[in-house]
Scaffold this motif. Structure first.
Motif, PDB file in Angstrom:
ATOM      1  N   LEU A   1       0.852  -1.200   0.000  1.00 37.89           N
ATOM      2  CA  LEU A   1       0.000   0.000   0.000  1.00 37.89           C
ATOM      3  C   LEU A   1       0.882   1.243   0.000  1.00 37.89           C
ATOM      4  O   LEU A   1       1.916   1.270   0.673  1.00 37.89           O
ATOM      5  CB  LEU A   1      -0.896   0.001   1.254  1.00 37.89           C
ATOM      6  N   HIS A   2       0.460   2.268  -0.739  1.00 43.99           N
ATOM      7  CA  HIS A   2       1.243   3.505  -0.775  1.00 43.99           C
ATOM      8  C   HIS A   2       1.056   4.315   0.503  1.00 43.99           C
ATOM      9  O   HIS A   2      -0.073   4.507   0.961  1.00 43.99           O
ATOM     10  CB  HIS A   2       0.822   4.377  -1.965  1.00 43.99           C
ATOM     11  N   GLN A   3       2.177   4.831   1.020  1.00 41.62           N
ATOM     12  CA  GLN A   3       2.134   5.646   2.249  1.00 41.62           C
ATOM     13  C   GLN A   3       1.162   6.814   2.183  1.00 41.62           C
ATOM     14  O   GLN A   3       0.496   7.136   3.150  1.00 41.62           O
ATOM     15  CB  GLN A   3       3.518   6.255   2.491  1.00 41.62           C
ATOM     16  N   ASP A   4       1.107   7.468   1.005  1.00 39.96           N
ATOM     17  CA  ASP A   4       0.282   8.670   0.895  1.00 39.96           C
ATOM     18  C   ASP A   4      -1.196   8.357   0.714  1.00 39.96           C
ATOM     19  O   ASP A   4      -2.007   9.265   0.648  1.00 39.96           O
ATOM     20  CB  ASP A   4       0.772   9.537  -0.275  1.00 39.96           C
ATOM     21  N   ALA A   5      -1.536   7.086   0.596  1.00 37.89           N
ATOM     22  CA  ALA A   5      -2.929   6.724   0.324  1.00 37.89           C
ATOM     23  C   ALA A   5      -3.643   6.150   1.552  1.00 37.89           C
ATOM     24  O   ALA A   5      -4.819   5.812   1.474  1.00 37.89           O
ATOM     25  CB  ALA A   5      -2.993   5.739  -0.837  1.00 37.89           C
ATOM     26  N   TYR A   6      -2.937   6.052   2.690  1.00 43.06           N
ATOM     27  CA  TYR A   6      -3.531   5.425   3.880  1.00 43.06           C
ATOM     28  C   TYR A   6      -3.107   6.102   5.178  1.00 43.06           C
ATOM     29  O   TYR A   6      -2.032   6.696   5.245  1.00 43.06           O
ATOM     30  CB  TYR A   6      -3.132   3.932   3.962  1.00 43.06           C
ATOM     31  N   LEU A   7      -3.961   5.953   6.193  1.00 44.34           N
ATOM     32  CA  LEU A   7      -3.582   6.293   7.566  1.00 44.34           C
ATOM     33  C   LEU A   7      -3.578   4.991   8.348  1.00 44.34           C
ATOM     34  O   LEU A   7      -4.456   4.146   8.162  1.00 44.34           O
ATOM     35  CB  LEU A   7      -4.621   7.236   8.200  1.00 44.34           C
ATOM     36  N   VAL A   8      -2.583   4.834   9.218  1.00 47.80           N
ATOM     37  CA  VAL A   8      -2.552   3.654  10.083  1.00 47.80           C
ATOM     38  C   VAL A   8      -2.893   4.127  11.496  1.00 47.80           C
ATOM     39  O   VAL A   8      -2.287   5.073  12.015  1.00 47.80           O
ATOM     40  CB  VAL A   8      -1.166   2.971  10.050  1.00 47.80           C
TER      41      VAL A   8
ATOM     42  N   PRO B   1      -8.222   4.053   4.187  1.00 50.12           N
ATOM     43  CA  PRO B   1      -7.872   4.655   2.894  1.00 50.12           C
ATOM     44  C   PRO B   1      -8.203   6.147   2.916  1.00 50.12           C
ATOM     45  O   PRO B   1      -9.139   6.563   3.605  1.00 50.12           O
ATOM     46  CB  PRO B   1      -8.785   3.925   1.900  1.00 50.12           C
ATOM     47  N   VAL B   2      -7.432   6.953   2.207  1.00 49.12           N
ATOM     48  CA  VAL B   2      -7.715   8.392   2.194  1.00 49.12           C
ATOM     49  C   VAL B   2      -8.047   8.911   0.794  1.00 49.12           C
ATOM     50  O   VAL B   2      -8.351  10.080   0.629  1.00 49.12           O
ATOM     51  CB  VAL B   2      -6.539   9.221   2.756  1.00 49.12           C
ATOM     52  N   ILE B   3      -7.967   8.045  -0.206  1.00 50.90           N
ATOM     53  CA  ILE B   3      -8.144   8.523  -1.573  1.00 50.90           C
ATOM     54  C   ILE B   3      -9.606   8.410  -2.016  1.00 50.90           C
ATOM     55  O   ILE B   3     -10.202   7.349  -1.920  1.00 50.90           O
ATOM     56  CB  ILE B   3      -7.272   7.687  -2.545  1.00 50.90           C
TER      57      ILE B   3
ATOM     58  N   LYS C   1     -14.573  13.369   3.510  1.00 53.77           N
ATOM     59  CA  LYS C   1     -13.632  14.041   4.405  1.00 53.77           C
ATOM     60  C   LYS C   1     -13.246  15.442   3.961  1.00 53.77           C
ATOM     61  O   LYS C   1     -13.090  16.342   4.768  1.00 53.77           O
ATOM     62  CB  LYS C   1     -12.367  13.193   4.555  1.00 53.77           C
TER      63      LYS C   1
ATOM     64  N   GLU D   1      -4.414  14.755   0.153  1.00 53.69           N
ATOM     65  CA  GLU D   1      -5.590  14.006   0.558  1.00 53.69           C
ATOM     66  C   GLU D   1      -5.370  13.357   1.937  1.00 53.69           C
ATOM     67  O   GLU D   1      -6.266  13.304   2.764  1.00 53.69           O
ATOM     68  CB  GLU D   1      -5.817  12.921  -0.509  1.00 53.69           C
ATOM     69  N   ARG D   2      -4.160  12.897   2.169  1.00 50.58           N
ATOM     70  CA  ARG D   2      -3.839  12.290   3.458  1.00 50.58           C
ATOM     71  C   ARG D   2      -3.906  13.330   4.577  1.00 50.58           C
ATOM     72  O   ARG D   2      -4.296  13.022   5.695  1.00 50.58           O
ATOM     73  CB  ARG D   2      -2.433  11.673   3.385  1.00 50.58           C
TER      74      ARG D   2
ATOM     75  N   ASN E   1       1.016   8.718  -6.491  1.00 50.39           N
ATOM     76  CA  ASN E   1       1.415   8.311  -5.143  1.00 50.39           C
ATOM     77  C   ASN E   1       2.572   7.321  -5.168  1.00 50.39           C
ATOM     78  O   ASN E   1       3.381   7.287  -4.234  1.00 50.39           O
ATOM     79  CB  ASN E   1       0.226   7.739  -4.368  1.00 50.39           C
TER      80      ASN E   1
ATOM     81  N   GLU F   1       6.147   8.358  -3.293  1.00 42.31           N
ATOM     82  CA  GLU F   1       6.796   7.503  -2.301  1.00 42.31           C
ATOM     83  C   GLU F   1       8.321   7.602  -2.430  1.00 42.31           C
ATOM     84  O   GLU F   1       9.044   7.659  -1.457  1.00 42.31           O
ATOM     85  CB  GLU F   1       6.339   6.060  -2.535  1.00 42.31           C
TER      86      GLU F   1
END
Ligand code: SF4
Ligand SMILES: [Zn+2]
Ligand SMILES: [Zn+2]
Lengths: 65, 310
Positions: free
Chosen positions: A28-35, A58-60, B58, B204-205, B239, B243
């Motif tokens: 999973l791409h770092q910029d596309a998710y929050l953990v 997911p944030v996208i 969001k 977006e994040r 994305n 990275e």
């Protein structure tokens, strides 16, 4: 550790040592998710234990709007 | 990682800025970014009445929340698109937010007031209604803003949205769209509201993290029509690059806005705006794209009924 991936709440097992590696392990791409663990967002250097339970949000958003 | 403000353990890293914040300091940083975008682009002032386009997701709710915290006068507007469960859930999230904060949320119901729903607008070739849905949203947000005397319409488009749109426009060399893409679209007619995107420099994040930390109850569910959208493919691609090259999305967008756009915009004639023959809304043609789209659909339905009848 137990990983729940939203929005479908798919459950996975993972063995990564930290948050950055967890996302890599799950491809999973770092910029596309929050953990998230216990209501707290985690940065990618946070160490994870085998007893941890984490959620991946997911944030996208898609479409034109 | 430590918070760059207070040195507590960080929660949100903003890699492209080489910074990180704890949950306590993050919302302030986020709102500060919004404030700076509003000021540096001259979007609106504290005396202006802002209409925020709300989808229940969001971005739009984070934007509304941040504007209110920053002391702006911002009301919401929601369009009932009639997309099954997704629309029901997004409508209730929007209404819950408005009720919780005691805010005005204007609504337009396409089915009740105009007799159609977005899934009926599917394009035969792509099987998606997204282009038509975009026309519907632009039309109604503008009309409500002008009818009710708002100075400006604000949408929740973020850095990822804008970078993906830019990428798509470059790939297809849509030079006319490129000339117009930007965080502010000025009003060029009394019936055309000014449009702004105060989140255009936030990823977006970043907006998702703000919504989570501020406990904004948004819907994670996606519009079912978005599955397989090109914009999602572009975001995924960008994305993947981000990275390995943190800051790439922002450099791509900001570089374009500073340099590339001017070169393109200068070559275009300013379009002459007049009022649509059918509905009186501003358009560059005789009949606006919203009315043309609805005429096309009506003709399709009529020919289908005629085929069945014969
Ligand atoms: S995904 Fe397409 S149909 Fe769904 S809300 Fe967005 S633009 Fe409209
Ligand atoms: Zn802090
Ligand atoms: Zn019209």
């Amino acid at each position: 550790m137990k990983v729940t991936i939203l929005p479908a709440r798919e459950i996975r097992e993972a063995a990564a040592a930290d948050v950055g590696q967890l996302l890599k392990e799950l491809k999973l791409h770092q910029d596309a998710y929050l953990v998230i663990r216990s209501d707290q967002i985690l940065t990618r250097d946070v160490q994870l234990k085998s007893t941890d339970e984490v959620e991946i949000w997911p944030v996208i958003s898609g479409g034109q709007g | 990682m430590r918070c760059i403000r207070c040195k507590a353990p960080a929660n949100v890293e903003v890699r492209r800025h080489r910074s990180a914040f704890c949950s306590g300091c993050y919302p302030g940083w986020f709102r500060n970014q919004v404030q700076r975008a509003i000021e540096s682009e001259g979007m609106f002032g504290r005396d202006d009445k802002v209409l925020v386009a709300i989808s229940g997701g969001k971005d739009s709710l984070a934007l509304w929340h941040a504007l209110l915290q920053l002391g702006y006068q911002a009301d919401g507007m929601y369009i009932r698109l009639g997309i099954g469960n997704y629309s029901q859930h997004s409508q209730s999230a929007s209404e819950r937010f408005a009720a919780k904060h005691g805010l005005a949320l204007h609504q337009v119901d396409l089915k009740e007031e105009y007799g159609f729903v977005v899934p009926q607008l599917r394009n035969q070739r792509e099987g998606k209604p997204c282009a038509a849905c975009g026309t519907v949203k632009r039309y109604h947000f503008n009309k409500v803003a002008v009818d009710l005397g708002y100075d400006v319409v604000a949408t929740g488009h973020n850095l990822d949205d804008e970078a993906a749109t830019l990428f798509g426009n470059v790939i297809h060399w849509q030079t006319d769209f490129l000339g117009r893409q930007g965080p502010v679209l000025a009003s060029t007619h009394p019936k055309l509201a000014r449009k702004v995107k105060p989140l255009f420099r936030l990823a977006e994040r970043d907006t998702a993290a703000y919504a989570v930390i501020e406990r904004i109850d948004y819907i994670l569910e996606e519009c079912p029509m978005a599955v397989g959208a090109k914009s999602l493919e572009y975001k995924d691609l960008l994305n993947a690059l981000e990275e390995r090259q943190p800051g790439l999305k922002q450099r791509f967008l900001v570089g374009f806005l500073r340099g590339g756009r001017k070169a393109l915009a200068g070559r275009q004639e300013p379009a002459l705006i007049r009022e649509c023959r059918e509905c009186g809304q501003p358009t560059t043609g005789e009949v606006c794209s919203y009315c043309r789209m609805r005429q096309r659909k009506r003709r399709q339905v009529e020919s289908r009924m005629a085929a069945r009848g014969s």
